[in-house]
Design a protein around this motif. Structure first.
Motif, PDB file in Angstrom:
ATOM      1  N   PRO A  69      32.515  26.936  -1.887  1.00 10.61           N
ATOM      2  CA  PRO A  69      32.633  28.342  -1.457  1.00 10.61           C
ATOM      3  C   PRO A  69      31.885  28.631  -0.171  1.00 10.61           C
ATOM      4  CG  PRO A  69      31.382  28.183  -3.492  1.00 10.61           C
ATOM      5  CD  PRO A  69      31.862  26.801  -3.160  1.00 10.61           C
ATOM      6  N   ASP A 133      41.775  27.806   1.561  1.00  9.37           N
ATOM      7  CA  ASP A 133      40.885  28.923   1.857  1.00  9.37           C
ATOM      8  C   ASP A 133      41.731  29.996   2.531  1.00  9.37           C
ATOM      9  OD1 ASP A 133      37.576  29.196   2.681  1.00  9.37           O
ATOM     10  OD2 ASP A 133      39.025  30.514   3.608  1.00  9.37           O
ATOM     11  N   TYR A 186      39.288  39.968  -1.311  1.00  7.41           N
ATOM     12  CA  TYR A 186      37.896  39.591  -1.100  1.00  7.41           C
ATOM     13  C   TYR A 186      36.965  40.635  -1.690  1.00  7.41           C
ATOM     14  CZ  TYR A 186      33.528  38.467   1.161  1.00  7.41           C
ATOM     15  OH  TYR A 186      32.218  38.161   1.374  1.00  7.41           O
ATOM     16  N   ASP A 187      37.369  41.904  -1.529  1.00  8.69           N
ATOM     17  CA  ASP A 187      36.497  42.971  -2.000  1.00  8.69           C
ATOM     18  C   ASP A 187      36.385  42.968  -3.524  1.00  8.69           C
ATOM     19  OD1 ASP A 187      34.771  44.941  -1.345  1.00  8.69           O
ATOM     20  OD2 ASP A 187      36.250  46.550  -1.446  1.00  8.69           O
ATOM     21  N   ILE A 188      37.483  42.653  -4.218  1.00  9.72           N
ATOM     22  CA  ILE A 188      37.396  42.735  -5.674  1.00  9.72           C
ATOM     23  C   ILE A 188      37.003  41.424  -6.318  1.00  9.72           C
ATOM     24  CG2 ILE A 188      38.999  44.671  -5.896  1.00  9.72           C
ATOM     25  CD1 ILE A 188      41.145  42.743  -6.665  1.00  9.72           C
ATOM     26  N   THR A 189      37.060  40.310  -5.579  1.00 11.54           N
ATOM     27  CA  THR A 189      36.656  39.045  -6.196  1.00 11.54           C
ATOM     28  C   THR A 189      35.399  38.471  -5.560  1.00 11.54           C
ATOM     29  OG1 THR A 189      38.031  37.786  -4.710  1.00 11.54           O
ATOM     30  CG2 THR A 189      39.008  38.425  -6.784  1.00 11.54           C
ATOM     31  N   GLY A 190      35.148  38.794  -4.289  1.00  9.08           N
ATOM     32  CA  GLY A 190      33.967  38.266  -3.629  1.00  9.08           C
ATOM     33  C   GLY A 190      34.112  36.845  -3.137  1.00  9.08           C
ATOM     34  N   HIS A 191      35.336  36.343  -3.066  1.00 11.88           N
ATOM     35  CA  HIS A 191      35.525  34.964  -2.609  1.00 11.88           C
ATOM     36  C   HIS A 191      36.681  34.888  -1.638  1.00 11.88           C
ATOM     37  CE1 HIS A 191      32.729  32.785  -5.133  1.00 11.88           C
ATOM     38  NE2 HIS A 191      33.037  33.618  -6.114  1.00 11.88           N
ATOM     39  N   LEU A 192      36.674  33.818  -0.831  1.00 13.29           N
ATOM     40  CA  LEU A 192      37.824  33.533   0.012  1.00 13.29           C
ATOM     41  C   LEU A 192      38.489  32.225  -0.381  1.00 13.29           C
ATOM     42  CD1 LEU A 192      36.450  34.616   3.472  1.00 13.29           C
ATOM     43  CD2 LEU A 192      38.355  35.620   2.272  1.00 13.29           C
ATOM     44  N   ASN A 196      38.284  29.786  -6.458  1.00 15.48           N
ATOM     45  CA  ASN A 196      37.335  30.786  -6.950  1.00 15.48           C
ATOM     46  C   ASN A 196      37.993  32.140  -7.162  1.00 15.48           C
ATOM     47  OD1 ASN A 196      35.731  28.673  -6.382  1.00 15.48           O
ATOM     48  ND2 ASN A 196      34.112  29.856  -5.426  1.00 15.48           N
TER      49      ASN A 196
END
Lengths: 496, 319
Positions: A69, A133, A186-192, A196
């Protein structure tokens, strides 16, 4: 063996490096470098395919010192390696088939810029295929968009400038929607990173939290990529862009650029959101309906057209409709059929563009059907190639189009709600395809006694070889479809 | 053609007369008609006149007053676009209302990824500026792609606007400095003072990219704007004494290909868990943070070249 897992990274860097070096070379050397690099990328991809096929597993390759990540990452299995191999083969054939026109249609001192664009386009296609990614995907979507614009407008006349502007506007709307979708995800999962995000999305679907942002993100990403790949209501940029640009560009745009976006969408479906979540959301029904509309309306527009290049371009709209219809079925077999159709359409459409330009060459550069009468006798190899391509598009057995149609028909049986519309539209679309392609074939084989200029022998050899290779590729896909289909199936199972 | 009857017999039959009438060689009332190809029509007007006439025709056909269908569809289009904008804005507002609240600690974005960047950033990359460490070391491949976006943007502008150097020089109408006050003394004096300062500040921002806010992208933009100021004040002739197409190519291709080599080495070594022998140095010093300083310089050169190339290509169609 272990060393082979470096190949995807090498092919990415190699194509970018070639682009950078080409910008300082002369046109001739840029062309040689481009051919060499794409051939090497083809070999590297074949090596990657061998590796994943023998070990029967997918590989994750970290780009740099830091693992996922935090750092960048690419990932490849059977499907990715096969796509990369296929893309490089089609790219090479398209460039060589349209070389004579390229030299005639663009300014001499800009020739190396054309190869810069092609090299970077190749790198972006590879990145869209291999990436794990979403942000990397977005960066290379940008490269893809800009280079496609350059490919359209390098033949400088009014039509191509207008087409490039149109393409730019539509494509940027698509990019914008894609970026919106990525931001929301990205905002709701926090990952790119794709894997993940998928974990987090599975959790979110389980708890029902952030349901609305998730749906909006799915819609934005699907619609954005659908606009970029010219799904039916968003296809207005397509006929001009494919019809007036130089022939290599048209072949590459229709067979590779739109397919790169579609492949990214498949990756998003499987690796980011999860195929079950996608199937539960209503988005695939929308894609299904638009796909069906595209199949019919694209073909109808193609029948009305009086310009052979624009006719082939409108046929692309119909074929993209097939691919999205396969997504819309929401089954694994539908997806396999769609991916096979990506391959078959890419092989056939570039072949048709290359063949069509051979026919217009011997008809005084006119693209009107009336002037093409009897062109099949004047340029025999182009006539045969066009006929093979048309038969494949219509779906005659022995050629690749037949396999994709039969796969679509088989896959829709398992979905009882969508079976009937699919089969009906498939039948109607096949008849419409037959009308406009057979009309053209009859036209080019109608004897006529007018004198036309003979083509020069120097380019006739390379052109003929390219045509024969295209015919071979098409028949290979049509006759030996079983290994390809099983490869696609194993590739999809590696996605999960 | 297989015909059972002989020719003279066949000419007496009705079929023969029918087909002859069909072909138009004999008219039943006027007897034998002589077929002569007509003279090809030659338009007496010149090309300009034809184009002007077509333009006028188009203007009339598509003018809003005369063409009712067009005016209705235009109005329909306007209404639809306004409606669509409202619907889209509504969706976006509804979406924002459902997103995680900004500024709270338990947002999904505040996860282990950001934590590791902040906690281990200096140790891993040697860069005091964590953002620079992130884009040029952790995610170096993305930034290489981003640099390639700039590169391909310049290439596309060249495809669109570039002309050959001799053509620019021979075409007097291209030289837009003829129509301007030749040497604007105020601009020149100010540029004389300002340009070196801009350059030095740009170089400072690039070299301190890993220590303070800034880096290759912003510093490169500064140097590029300094070059634009110089070219605007003193003209392209003076600019070309130290920065012409050849220098541009050498500088840019040199920087980008070195970038490419460095990044290949870095990615290859990193991916195969090999030691890359790049010393990280003491954090806070100028010569620290491994590849970041060098990548910043390459990015800065690329960005400066891109900025200036845009200006020059739009202004005169060449560098």
């Amino acid at each position: 063996m272990e060393f082979m897992s470096n190949f995807p990274c090498f092919s990415l860097i190699l194509s970018m490096c070639a682009a950078i070096v080409s910008s300082a070379l002369s046109g001739k050397w840029a062309r040689r470098l481009n051919t060499a690099v794409i051939a090497i990328i083809g070999m590297l991809s074949a090596g990657t395919l061998y590796l994943t096929y023998v070990t029967n597993q997918s590989y994750v390759y970290k780009m740099g010192r830091f693992s996922a990540p935090w750092g960048n990452e690419i990932r490849f299995g059977n499907l990715e390696a096969m796509m990369a191999l296929f893309f490089s083969v089609i790219m090479l054939l398209s460039i060589w088939g349209g070389r004579k026109h390229l030299l005639a249609e663009i300014d001499g001192f800009k020739e190396n810029l054309y190869y810069v664009l092609l090299d970077l386009l190749m790198s972006s296609l590879l990145a869209l295929v291999y990436t794990n990614d979403l942000f990397t995907a977005y960066v290379f979507v940008e490269i893809n968009t800009i280079s496609a614009c350059g490919l359209i407008m390098i033949r400088e006349n009014g039509h191509t400038l207008e087409a490039a502007t149109r393409y730019m506007i539509m494509s940027l709307i698509g990019s914008g929607l894609l970026l919106f979708g990525l931001c929301i995800l990205y905002d709701i999962t926090g990952h790119l990173l794709m894997s993940n995000i998928k974990e987090q999305v599975t959790l979110l679907v389980g708890t029902g939290e952030y349901h609305i942002p998730l749906v909006v993100a799915i819609v934005f990403i699907s619609v954005g990529l659908a606009i970029k790949s010219a799904l039916f209501p968003f296809h207005s940029w397509l006929p001009d862009a494919y019809g007036y640009s130089t022939v290599s560009s048209a072949a590459i745009l229709s067979s590779l650029v739109s397919k790169g976006y579609i492949f990214l969408l498949i990756k998003v479906f499987y690796r980011v959101i999860g195929f079950e979540v996608i199937c539960q959301s209503k988005v695939i029904n929308v894609l299904f309906v638009f796909g069906l509309c595209g199949m019919i309306f694209g073909s109808l527009s193609a029948i009305r057209e009086n310009d052979i290049r624009r006719m082939i371009a409108f046929s692309s709209v119909a074929q993209i409709g097939y691919i999205y219809m396969g997504f819309g079925l929401g089954t694994e077999t539908g997806m396999v059929a769609s991916i096979f159709h990506i391959l078959s359409h890419a092989a056939t459409k570039s072949m048709l563009f290359i063949a069509a330009v051979g026919l217009t060459d011997v008809s005084g550069q006119s693209k009107k059907f009336i002037d093409l009468t009897g062109a099949g006798y004047r340029n025999i190899i182009a006539g045969i190639t066009f006929t093979v391509g048309s038969l494949s598009m219509v779906g005659v057995p022995l050629f690749s189009g037949f396999i994709s149609k039969i796969l679509f028909a088989q896959s829709c049986v398992s979905n009882e709600n969508k079976m009937l519309p699919t089969l009906i539209c498939l039948a109607i679309s096949t008849i419409l395809n037959a009308i406009y392609f057979m009309k053209t074939v009859l036209r080019i084989y109608t004897p006529v006694h007018t004198e036309h200029k003979k083509i020069k022998w120097k380019y006739a050899i390379s052109y003929g070889v390219v045509c024969l290779l295209f015919i071979g590729l098409n028949i290979l896909l049509g006759m030996c479809s079983e290994p390809v289909v099983s490869l696609i199936r194993s590739g999809i199972s590696m996605f999960a | 053609m297989s015909r059972l009857k002989r020719d003279d017999e066949y000419q007496k039959t009705g079929a023969f007369r029918f087909f002859r009438w069909m072909k138009g060689t004999k008219d039943p009332y006027l007897d034998e008609v002589e077929m002569k190809p007509g003279k090809p029509y030659e338009d007496p007007r010149t090309l300009e006149e034809i184009m002007a006439e077509e333009y006028e025709l188009k203007q009339r056909v598509y003018s809003l007053e005369h063409n009712r269908i067009r005016s209705v569809s235009e109005r329909f289009y306007q209404v639809c676009s306004v409606l669509f904008s409202f619907v889209f804005a509504g969706i976006m507002l509804y979406l924002v209302a459902n997103l995680p609240i900004a500024g709270t600690a338990d947002r999904p974005v505040n996860n282990e990824v950001a934590k590791v960047y902040i906690e281990n950033g200096i140790r891993d990359t040697g860069a005091v500026n964590v953002v620079t460490g992130m884009i040029l070391n952790y995610r170096a491949f993305d930034t290489f792609g981003e640099t390639c976006v700039l590169f391909i943007a310049t290439t596309c502008v060249m495809v669109l606007l570039m002309k050959e150097e001799e053509k620019i020089r021979s075409d007097k109408s291209m030289n837009d400095r003829l129509y301007e006050p030749k040497n604007d003394i105020i601009l020149q004096k100010i540029a004389f003072v300002l340009v070196p300062i801009v350059f030095i500040f740009g170089i400072y921002v690039i070299l301190n990219g890993h220590l303070s806010p800034g880096g290759g992208f912003s510093g490169g933009a500064m140097i590029g704007s300094g070059m634009i100021l110089y070219a605007a004040a003193f003209g392209f002739d003076k600019m070309q004494k130290f920065f012409n197409e050849e220098t541009y190519k050498v500088v840019k291709v040199g920087a980008l290909s070195t970038y490419c080599v460095v990044i290949t080495y870095y990615l290859y070594m990193g991916a195969n868990n090999l030691d890359n022998h790049i010393p990280l140095g003491v954090p806070g010093m100028i010569f620290s943070s491994g590849i970041i300083l060098w990548l910043n310089i390459f990015v800065g050169i690329e960005v400066a070249c891109t900025m200036y190339a845009f200006f020059a290509l739009f202004r005169r169609g060449g560098l």
